[in-house]
Design a protein around this motif. Sequence first.
Motif, PDB file in Angstrom:
ATOM      1  N   ASP A 194       8.161  -0.926   8.092  1.00 43.17           N
ATOM      2  CA  ASP A 194       8.213  -0.817   6.638  1.00 43.17           C
ATOM      3  C   ASP A 194       7.272   0.298   6.205  1.00 43.17           C
ATOM      4  OD1 ASP A 194       8.241  -1.043   3.898  1.00 43.17           O
ATOM      5  OD2 ASP A 194       7.468  -3.093   3.850  1.00 43.17           O
ATOM      6  N   PHE A 195       7.842   1.437   5.864  1.00 44.20           N
ATOM      7  CA  PHE A 195       7.043   2.577   5.422  1.00 44.20           C
ATOM      8  C   PHE A 195       7.102   2.730   3.897  1.00 44.20           C
ATOM      9  CE2 PHE A 195       8.253   3.794   9.815  1.00 44.20           C
ATOM     10  CZ  PHE A 195       6.992   3.761  10.361  1.00 44.20           C
ATOM     11  N   SER A 196       7.540   1.676   3.212  1.00 43.09           N
ATOM     12  CA  SER A 196       7.593   1.729   1.751  1.00 43.09           C
ATOM     13  C   SER A 196       6.179   1.608   1.181  1.00 43.09           C
ATOM     14  CB  SER A 196       8.452   0.583   1.214  1.00 43.09           C
ATOM     15  OG  SER A 196       7.762  -0.654   1.345  1.00 43.09           O
ATOM     16  N   TRP A 197       6.079   1.750  -0.125  1.00 41.13           N
ATOM     17  CA  TRP A 197       4.800   1.620  -0.805  1.00 41.13           C
ATOM     18  C   TRP A 197       4.517   0.184  -1.219  1.00 41.13           C
ATOM     19  CZ3 TRP A 197       0.834   4.692  -0.801  1.00 41.13           C
ATOM     20  CH2 TRP A 197       1.023   6.037  -0.492  1.00 41.13           C
ATOM     21  N   ASP A 198       5.414  -0.745  -0.919  1.00 46.51           N
ATOM     22  CA  ASP A 198       5.242  -2.134  -1.360  1.00 46.51           C
ATOM     23  C   ASP A 198       3.929  -2.749  -0.862  1.00 46.51           C
ATOM     24  OD1 ASP A 198       7.683  -1.861  -2.607  1.00 46.51           O
ATOM     25  OD2 ASP A 198       8.793  -2.981  -1.074  1.00 46.51           O
ATOM     26  N   ALA A 199       3.693  -2.726   0.439  1.00 48.56           N
ATOM     27  CA  ALA A 199       2.475  -3.327   0.997  1.00 48.56           C
ATOM     28  C   ALA A 199       1.217  -2.566   0.565  1.00 48.56           C
ATOM     29  CB  ALA A 199       2.576  -3.423   2.510  1.00 48.56           C
ATOM     30  N   PRO A 200       1.179  -1.218   0.657  1.00 48.82           N
ATOM     31  CA  PRO A 200      -0.032  -0.525   0.199  1.00 48.82           C
ATOM     32  C   PRO A 200      -0.305  -0.747  -1.288  1.00 48.82           C
ATOM     33  CG  PRO A 200       1.270   0.940   1.576  1.00 48.82           C
ATOM     34  CD  PRO A 200       2.101  -0.290   1.322  1.00 48.82           C
ATOM     35  N   ALA A 201       0.729  -0.779  -2.110  1.00 50.74           N
ATOM     36  CA  ALA A 201       0.528  -1.004  -3.548  1.00 50.74           C
ATOM     37  C   ALA A 201      -0.062  -2.393  -3.792  1.00 50.74           C
ATOM     38  CB  ALA A 201       1.847  -0.842  -4.306  1.00 50.74           C
ATOM     39  N   ALA A 202       0.444  -3.395  -3.097  1.00 53.29           N
ATOM     40  CA  ALA A 202      -0.087  -4.752  -3.239  1.00 53.29           C
ATOM     41  C   ALA A 202      -1.552  -4.803  -2.794  1.00 53.29           C
ATOM     42  CB  ALA A 202       0.753  -5.738  -2.439  1.00 53.29           C
ATOM     43  N   GLU A 203      -1.897  -4.068  -1.740  1.00 53.36           N
ATOM     44  CA  GLU A 203      -3.282  -4.031  -1.263  1.00 53.36           C
ATOM     45  C   GLU A 203      -4.184  -3.342  -2.286  1.00 53.36           C
ATOM     46  OE1 GLU A 203      -6.639  -4.626   1.163  1.00 53.36           O
ATOM     47  OE2 GLU A 203      -4.729  -5.651   0.951  1.00 53.36           O
ATOM     48  N   TYR A 204      -3.709  -2.256  -2.900  1.00 54.43           N
ATOM     49  CA  TYR A 204      -4.497  -1.598  -3.953  1.00 54.43           C
ATOM     50  C   TYR A 204      -4.756  -2.563  -5.108  1.00 54.43           C
ATOM     51  CZ  TYR A 204      -4.383   3.179  -2.132  1.00 54.43           C
ATOM     52  OH  TYR A 204      -4.568   4.304  -1.376  1.00 54.43           O
ATOM     53  N   VAL A 205      -3.751  -3.298  -5.525  1.00 56.04           N
ATOM     54  CA  VAL A 205      -3.909  -4.262  -6.610  1.00 56.04           C
ATOM     55  C   VAL A 205      -4.950  -5.311  -6.218  1.00 56.04           C
ATOM     56  CG1 VAL A 205      -2.749  -6.112  -7.894  1.00 56.04           C
ATOM     57  CG2 VAL A 205      -1.622  -3.900  -7.609  1.00 56.04           C
ATOM     58  N   ARG A 206      -4.888  -5.816  -4.979  1.00 54.86           N
ATOM     59  CA  ARG A 206      -5.845  -6.810  -4.512  1.00 54.86           C
ATOM     60  C   ARG A 206      -7.263  -6.252  -4.553  1.00 54.86           C
ATOM     61  NH1 ARG A 206      -9.008  -8.043  -0.813  1.00 54.86           N
ATOM     62  NH2 ARG A 206      -8.534  -6.340   0.600  1.00 54.86           N
ATOM     63  N   VAL A 207      -7.457  -5.019  -4.066  1.00 50.43           N
ATOM     64  CA  VAL A 207      -8.787  -4.408  -4.050  1.00 50.43           C
ATOM     65  C   VAL A 207      -9.302  -4.190  -5.470  1.00 50.43           C
ATOM     66  CG1 VAL A 207     -10.032  -2.262  -3.460  1.00 50.43           C
ATOM     67  CG2 VAL A 207      -8.525  -3.345  -1.783  1.00 50.43           C
ATOM     68  N   TYR A 208      -8.457  -3.690  -6.360  1.00 45.91           N
ATOM     69  CA  TYR A 208      -8.884  -3.473  -7.746  1.00 45.91           C
ATOM     70  C   TYR A 208      -9.252  -4.786  -8.429  1.00 45.91           C
ATOM     71  CZ  TYR A 208      -7.332   1.399  -7.498  1.00 45.91           C
ATOM     72  OH  TYR A 208      -7.188   2.713  -7.163  1.00 45.91           O
ATOM     73  N   ARG A 209      -8.464  -5.810  -8.204  1.00 40.16           N
ATOM     74  CA  ARG A 209      -8.778  -7.125  -8.813  1.00 40.16           C
ATOM     75  C   ARG A 209     -10.109  -7.655  -8.285  1.00 40.16           C
ATOM     76  NH1 ARG A 209      -2.729  -9.538  -8.868  1.00 40.16           N
ATOM     77  NH2 ARG A 209      -2.165  -8.676 -10.889  1.00 40.16           N
ATOM     78  N   ALA A 210     -10.344  -7.508  -6.995  1.00 45.13           N
ATOM     79  CA  ALA A 210     -11.606  -7.959  -6.413  1.00 45.13           C
ATOM     80  C   ALA A 210     -12.774  -7.179  -7.016  1.00 45.13           C
ATOM     81  CB  ALA A 210     -11.576  -7.812  -4.897  1.00 45.13           C
ATOM     82  N   ALA A 211     -12.598  -5.874  -7.217  1.00 45.18           N
ATOM     83  CA  ALA A 211     -13.658  -5.057  -7.817  1.00 45.18           C
ATOM     84  C   ALA A 211     -13.926  -5.482  -9.256  1.00 45.18           C
ATOM     85  CB  ALA A 211     -13.281  -3.583  -7.757  1.00 45.18           C
ATOM     86  N   ILE A 212     -12.878  -5.769 -10.004  1.00 39.74           N
ATOM     87  CA  ILE A 212     -13.027  -6.209 -11.403  1.00 39.74           C
ATOM     88  C   ILE A 212     -13.760  -7.551 -11.449  1.00 39.74           C
ATOM     89  CG2 ILE A 212     -11.761  -7.040 -13.430  1.00 39.74           C
ATOM     90  CD1 ILE A 212      -9.650  -4.832 -12.748  1.00 39.74           C
ATOM     91  N   GLU A 213     -13.377  -8.452 -10.554  1.00 39.04           N
ATOM     92  CA  GLU A 213     -14.031  -9.767 -10.513  1.00 39.04           C
ATOM     93  C   GLU A 213     -15.509  -9.635 -10.159  1.00 39.04           C
ATOM     94  OE1 GLU A 213     -11.771 -12.297  -7.890  1.00 39.04           O
ATOM     95  OE2 GLU A 213      -9.972 -12.110  -9.141  1.00 39.04           O
ATOM     96  N   ARG A 214     -15.838  -8.760  -9.183  1.00 32.92           N
ATOM     97  CA  ARG A 214     -17.240  -8.540  -8.820  1.00 32.92           C
ATOM     98  C   ARG A 214     -18.021  -7.956  -9.987  1.00 32.92           C
ATOM     99  NH1 ARG A 214     -16.742  -5.446  -3.440  1.00 32.92           N
ATOM    100  NH2 ARG A 214     -14.643  -5.749  -4.025  1.00 32.92           N
TER     101      ARG A 214
END
Length: 187
Positions: free
Chosen positions: A160-180
């Motif tokens: 799977d070379f789509s952007w689906d997994a990387p985009a979901a990971e970016y969202v997870r990282v940004y949410r974690a940063a916002i929560e911190r």
Amino acid sequence: MVSRMVDQKGMDLIWEAREALGAMNATFAVLGTGSPRYEDMWRELAKTQPNKFGVRVGFNEALAHLIEGGADIFLMPSRFEPCGLNQMYSMRYGTVPVVRATGGLADTVREFDRETGSGTGFVFQDYSASAMLAALERALSVFGSPTEWRRIQQAGMQQDFSWDAPAAEYVRVYRAAIERRSALCEE
């Protein structure tokens, strides 16, 4: 091969290995355009060994996809490759890539391991004709085993070379940063 015929794409390795390539139990279909010396090289190979080398100099996207989808092996001996798309197209079609470990090729193609049955292609490290030929020989050896070959094809088609997994990971990282940040601001 579907490639620009330039130094970056490893054309000098092809020239250096031309006799060994012509002696392999393989036929080469080539499409591309680029440096006149490499266009002439491919024309010469097709003229002197028409049963081994089929060459079309030019750009034809439809034919490029037919070659990638109809080939058994896709050769990309790039000197450097910032990303590379052809190896991904090839895997999607079930065509097994043989690539030099550089840039995006190193990121997307994993060496086939006969012991574990894992891997999506064949990879060579050194930028040399002998390393390229050794990788092609490994591929041709495994090609003789239909069960193993099918395993590699299926592994490549499942990538799977789509952007689906990387985009979901970016969202997870940004949410974690916002929560911190929110937790720090509350302290």
